[in-house]
Design a protein around this motif. Structure first.
Motif, PDB file in Angstrom:
ATOM      1  N   ALA A 198       0.864  -1.167   0.000  1.00 52.04           N
ATOM      2  CA  ALA A 198       0.000   0.000   0.000  1.00 52.04           C
ATOM      3  C   ALA A 198       0.907   1.224   0.000  1.00 52.04           C
ATOM      4  O   ALA A 198       1.902   1.270   0.708  1.00 52.04           O
ATOM      5  CB  ALA A 198      -0.896   0.001   1.235  1.00 52.04           C
ATOM      6  N   LYS A 199       0.594   2.181  -0.817  1.00 51.87           N
ATOM      7  CA  LYS A 199       1.416   3.384  -0.897  1.00 51.87           C
ATOM      8  C   LYS A 199       1.245   4.175   0.394  1.00 51.87           C
ATOM      9  O   LYS A 199       0.122   4.463   0.819  1.00 51.87           O
ATOM     10  CB  LYS A 199       0.981   4.217  -2.100  1.00 51.87           C
ATOM     11  CG  LYS A 199       1.907   5.350  -2.396  1.00 51.87           C
ATOM     12  CD  LYS A 199       1.536   6.035  -3.681  1.00 51.87           C
ATOM     13  CE  LYS A 199       2.499   7.155  -3.976  1.00 51.87           C
ATOM     14  NZ  LYS A 199       2.144   7.840  -5.207  1.00 51.87           N
ATOM     15  N   GLU A 200       2.363   4.505   1.012  1.00 52.50           N
ATOM     16  CA  GLU A 200       2.302   5.246   2.262  1.00 52.50           C
ATOM     17  C   GLU A 200       2.059   6.718   1.970  1.00 52.50           C
ATOM     18  O   GLU A 200       2.626   7.279   1.037  1.00 52.50           O
ATOM     19  CB  GLU A 200       3.599   5.076   3.043  1.00 52.50           C
ATOM     20  CG  GLU A 200       3.762   3.655   3.538  1.00 52.50           C
ATOM     21  CD  GLU A 200       4.827   3.546   4.597  1.00 52.50           C
ATOM     22  OE1 GLU A 200       4.918   4.440   5.448  1.00 52.50           O
ATOM     23  OE2 GLU A 200       5.547   2.545   4.572  1.00 52.50           O
ATOM     24  N   PRO A 201       1.230   7.347   2.787  1.00 45.94           N
ATOM     25  CA  PRO A 201       0.952   8.761   2.556  1.00 45.94           C
ATOM     26  C   PRO A 201       2.151   9.626   2.922  1.00 45.94           C
ATOM     27  O   PRO A 201       2.958   9.258   3.765  1.00 45.94           O
ATOM     28  CB  PRO A 201      -0.223   9.045   3.506  1.00 45.94           C
ATOM     29  CG  PRO A 201      -0.085   8.029   4.590  1.00 45.94           C
ATOM     30  CD  PRO A 201       0.522   6.809   3.939  1.00 45.94           C
ATOM     31  N   LEU A 202       2.249  10.757   2.281  1.00 40.08           N
ATOM     32  CA  LEU A 202       3.298  11.713   2.614  1.00 40.08           C
ATOM     33  C   LEU A 202       2.842  12.529   3.822  1.00 40.08           C
ATOM     34  O   LEU A 202       1.660  12.826   3.989  1.00 40.08           O
ATOM     35  CB  LEU A 202       3.578  12.638   1.428  1.00 40.08           C
ATOM     36  CG  LEU A 202       4.129  11.960   0.181  1.00 40.08           C
ATOM     37  CD1 LEU A 202       4.269  12.975  -0.950  1.00 40.08           C
ATOM     38  CD2 LEU A 202       5.464  11.299   0.468  1.00 40.08           C
ATOM     39  N   TRP A 203       3.802  12.913   4.646  1.00 46.55           N
ATOM     40  CA  TRP A 203       3.495  13.676   5.857  1.00 46.55           C
ATOM     41  C   TRP A 203       2.786  14.986   5.509  1.00 46.55           C
ATOM     42  O   TRP A 203       1.835  15.372   6.158  1.00 46.55           O
ATOM     43  CB  TRP A 203       4.789  13.934   6.628  1.00 46.55           C
ATOM     44  CG  TRP A 203       4.567  14.627   7.935  1.00 46.55           C
ATOM     45  CD1 TRP A 203       4.943  15.888   8.259  1.00 46.55           C
ATOM     46  CD2 TRP A 203       3.908  14.097   9.087  1.00 46.55           C
ATOM     47  NE1 TRP A 203       4.567  16.174   9.543  1.00 46.55           N
ATOM     48  CE2 TRP A 203       3.928  15.088  10.079  1.00 46.55           C
ATOM     49  CE3 TRP A 203       3.297  12.884   9.377  1.00 46.55           C
ATOM     50  CZ2 TRP A 203       3.359  14.917  11.336  1.00 46.55           C
ATOM     51  CZ3 TRP A 203       2.734  12.704  10.631  1.00 46.55           C
ATOM     52  CH2 TRP A 203       2.768  13.709  11.595  1.00 46.55           C
ATOM     53  N   ALA A 231      -2.326  14.531  12.787  1.00 42.56           N
ATOM     54  CA  ALA A 231      -1.778  14.024  11.524  1.00 42.56           C
ATOM     55  C   ALA A 231      -1.281  12.587  11.721  1.00 42.56           C
ATOM     56  O   ALA A 231      -1.526  11.720  10.880  1.00 42.56           O
ATOM     57  CB  ALA A 231      -0.654  14.925  11.025  1.00 42.56           C
ATOM     58  N   HIS A 232      -0.627  12.353  12.827  1.00 36.41           N
ATOM     59  CA  HIS A 232      -0.135  11.004  13.124  1.00 36.41           C
ATOM     60  C   HIS A 232      -1.297  10.018  13.240  1.00 36.41           C
ATOM     61  O   HIS A 232      -1.203   8.886  12.781  1.00 36.41           O
ATOM     62  CB  HIS A 232       0.678  11.012  14.415  1.00 36.41           C
ATOM     63  CG  HIS A 232       1.192   9.673  14.801  1.00 36.41           C
ATOM     64  ND1 HIS A 232       0.534   8.854  15.683  1.00 36.41           N
ATOM     65  CD2 HIS A 232       2.293   8.996  14.393  1.00 36.41           C
ATOM     66  CE1 HIS A 232       1.210   7.722  15.813  1.00 36.41           C
ATOM     67  NE2 HIS A 232       2.279   7.786  15.048  1.00 36.41           N
ATOM     68  N   LEU A 290      -0.557  24.395   1.352  1.00 30.93           N
ATOM     69  CA  LEU A 290      -0.301  23.541   2.509  1.00 30.93           C
ATOM     70  C   LEU A 290      -1.452  22.552   2.701  1.00 30.93           C
ATOM     71  O   LEU A 290      -1.223  21.360   2.927  1.00 30.93           O
ATOM     72  CB  LEU A 290      -0.138  24.373   3.787  1.00 30.93           C
ATOM     73  CG  LEU A 290       1.098  25.253   3.888  1.00 30.93           C
ATOM     74  CD1 LEU A 290       1.070  26.045   5.179  1.00 30.93           C
ATOM     75  CD2 LEU A 290       2.365  24.427   3.773  1.00 30.93           C
ATOM     76  N   GLU A 291      -2.666  23.037   2.613  1.00 31.83           N
ATOM     77  CA  GLU A 291      -3.831  22.175   2.803  1.00 31.83           C
ATOM     78  C   GLU A 291      -3.912  21.083   1.747  1.00 31.83           C
ATOM     79  O   GLU A 291      -4.391  19.985   2.023  1.00 31.83           O
ATOM     80  CB  GLU A 291      -5.121  22.994   2.792  1.00 31.83           C
ATOM     81  CG  GLU A 291      -5.348  23.792   4.042  1.00 31.83           C
ATOM     82  CD  GLU A 291      -6.711  24.454   4.071  1.00 31.83           C
ATOM     83  OE1 GLU A 291      -7.471  24.356   3.073  1.00 31.83           O
ATOM     84  OE2 GLU A 291      -7.035  25.083   5.098  1.00 31.83           O
ATOM     85  N   ARG A 292      -3.457  21.380   0.545  1.00 31.46           N
ATOM     86  CA  ARG A 292      -3.498  20.390  -0.530  1.00 31.46           C
ATOM     87  C   ARG A 292      -2.274  19.476  -0.525  1.00 31.46           C
ATOM     88  O   ARG A 292      -2.161  18.585  -1.369  1.00 31.46           O
ATOM     89  CB  ARG A 292      -3.623  21.089  -1.883  1.00 31.46           C
ATOM     90  CG  ARG A 292      -5.021  21.696  -2.072  1.00 31.46           C
ATOM     91  CD  ARG A 292      -5.186  22.317  -3.433  1.00 31.46           C
ATOM     92  NE  ARG A 292      -4.443  23.572  -3.488  1.00 31.46           N
ATOM     93  CZ  ARG A 292      -3.901  24.088  -4.592  1.00 31.46           C
ATOM     94  NH1 ARG A 292      -4.027  23.471  -5.742  1.00 31.46           N
ATOM     95  NH2 ARG A 292      -3.269  25.226  -4.555  1.00 31.46           N
ATOM     96  N   GLY A 293      -1.364  19.692   0.427  1.00 29.11           N
ATOM     97  CA  GLY A 293      -0.182  18.843   0.533  1.00 29.11           C
ATOM     98  C   GLY A 293       0.843  19.091  -0.542  1.00 29.11           C
ATOM     99  O   GLY A 293       1.671  18.236  -0.830  1.00 29.11           O
ATOM    100  N   ARG A 294       0.808  20.261  -1.142  1.00 27.68           N
ATOM    101  CA  ARG A 294       1.751  20.574  -2.220  1.00 27.68           C
ATOM    102  C   ARG A 294       3.012  21.263  -1.728  1.00 27.68           C
ATOM    103  O   ARG A 294       3.986  21.364  -2.462  1.00 27.68           O
ATOM    104  CB  ARG A 294       1.071  21.441  -3.270  1.00 27.68           C
ATOM    105  CG  ARG A 294      -0.059  20.700  -3.933  1.00 27.68           C
ATOM    106  CD  ARG A 294      -0.400  21.298  -5.230  1.00 27.68           C
ATOM    107  NE  ARG A 294      -1.387  20.473  -5.914  1.00 27.68           N
ATOM    108  CZ  ARG A 294      -1.906  20.782  -7.061  1.00 27.68           C
ATOM    109  NH1 ARG A 294      -1.542  21.889  -7.669  1.00 27.68           N
ATOM    110  NH2 ARG A 294      -2.786  20.000  -7.611  1.00 27.68           N
ATOM    111  N   VAL A 317      -0.755  16.308   7.137  1.00 24.15           N
ATOM    112  CA  VAL A 317      -0.868  17.601   7.829  1.00 24.15           C
ATOM    113  C   VAL A 317      -1.858  18.499   7.098  1.00 24.15           C
ATOM    114  O   VAL A 317      -2.711  19.144   7.720  1.00 24.15           O
ATOM    115  CB  VAL A 317       0.518  18.280   7.959  1.00 24.15           C
ATOM    116  CG1 VAL A 317       0.388  19.708   8.475  1.00 24.15           C
ATOM    117  CG2 VAL A 317       1.418  17.464   8.882  1.00 24.15           C
ATOM    118  N   GLY A 318      -1.777  18.534   5.787  1.00 21.83           N
ATOM    119  CA  GLY A 318      -2.701  19.351   5.004  1.00 21.83           C
ATOM    120  C   GLY A 318      -4.147  18.933   5.205  1.00 21.83           C
ATOM    121  O   GLY A 318      -5.038  19.782   5.329  1.00 21.83           O
TER     122      GLY A 318
END
Length: 139
Positions: free
Chosen positions: A31-36, A102-103, A72-76, A40-41
């Motif tokens: 499973a692809k792990e999400p980016l931090w 987030a954790h 930031l909200e979009r994780g970009r 947070v976003g």
């Protein structure tokens, strides 16, 4: 006559090393792990929307630009700890609360097998008992 008659000399083909090509073992799809920054976003956007606040309102209070908060909200974008703390404060959260939320969005980590675990030596020369807690680090 002896039962142990000399064996005929093997030809060179019998002594040549066999080469067995190795094929990589197919790995189970992970499973692809999400980016931090995505986690947070998601928390920032969820909290802002829960409070029914606009991007402009939160960005102004955090003293950052509205487009930057949107990124930031979009994780970009990766935010510094100072920016994250400012946005968290603008949303009425501490930095620790923001990071804990987030954790909490992370999927539980898969259990490690004993072979991939390193056990640390106990402190003060004690041998860990059967029911003592151990600290394990994945290799």
């Amino acid at each position: 006559m002896s039962d142990h008659a000399p064996k005929p000399a093997p030809d060179e083909a019998e002594h040549a090393a066999r080469v067995v090509p190795l094929t990589p073992r197919p790995e189970a799809p992970r499973a692809k792990e999400p980016l931090w920054r995505h986690l947070v976003g998601d928390v920032l956007r969820h909290e802002r929307r829960t409070q029914e606040r606009t991007l402009k309102d939160v960005a102004d209070e955090a003293r950052i630009s509205m487009p930057y908060l949107s990124e930031l909200e979009r994780g970009r974008k990766e935010a510094s700890s100072e920016v994250l703390a400012a946005v968290a404060r603008a949303l009425g959260l501490s930095l620790a609360e923001l990071l804990a939320r987030a954790h909490g969005r992370l999927a539980p980590a898969p259990r490690t097998t004993t072979s991939s675990v390193t056990r640390l030596a106990p402190r003060h020369g004690r041998t860990p008992g059967r029911h003592s807690s151990e600290l394990r680090l994945a290799a």
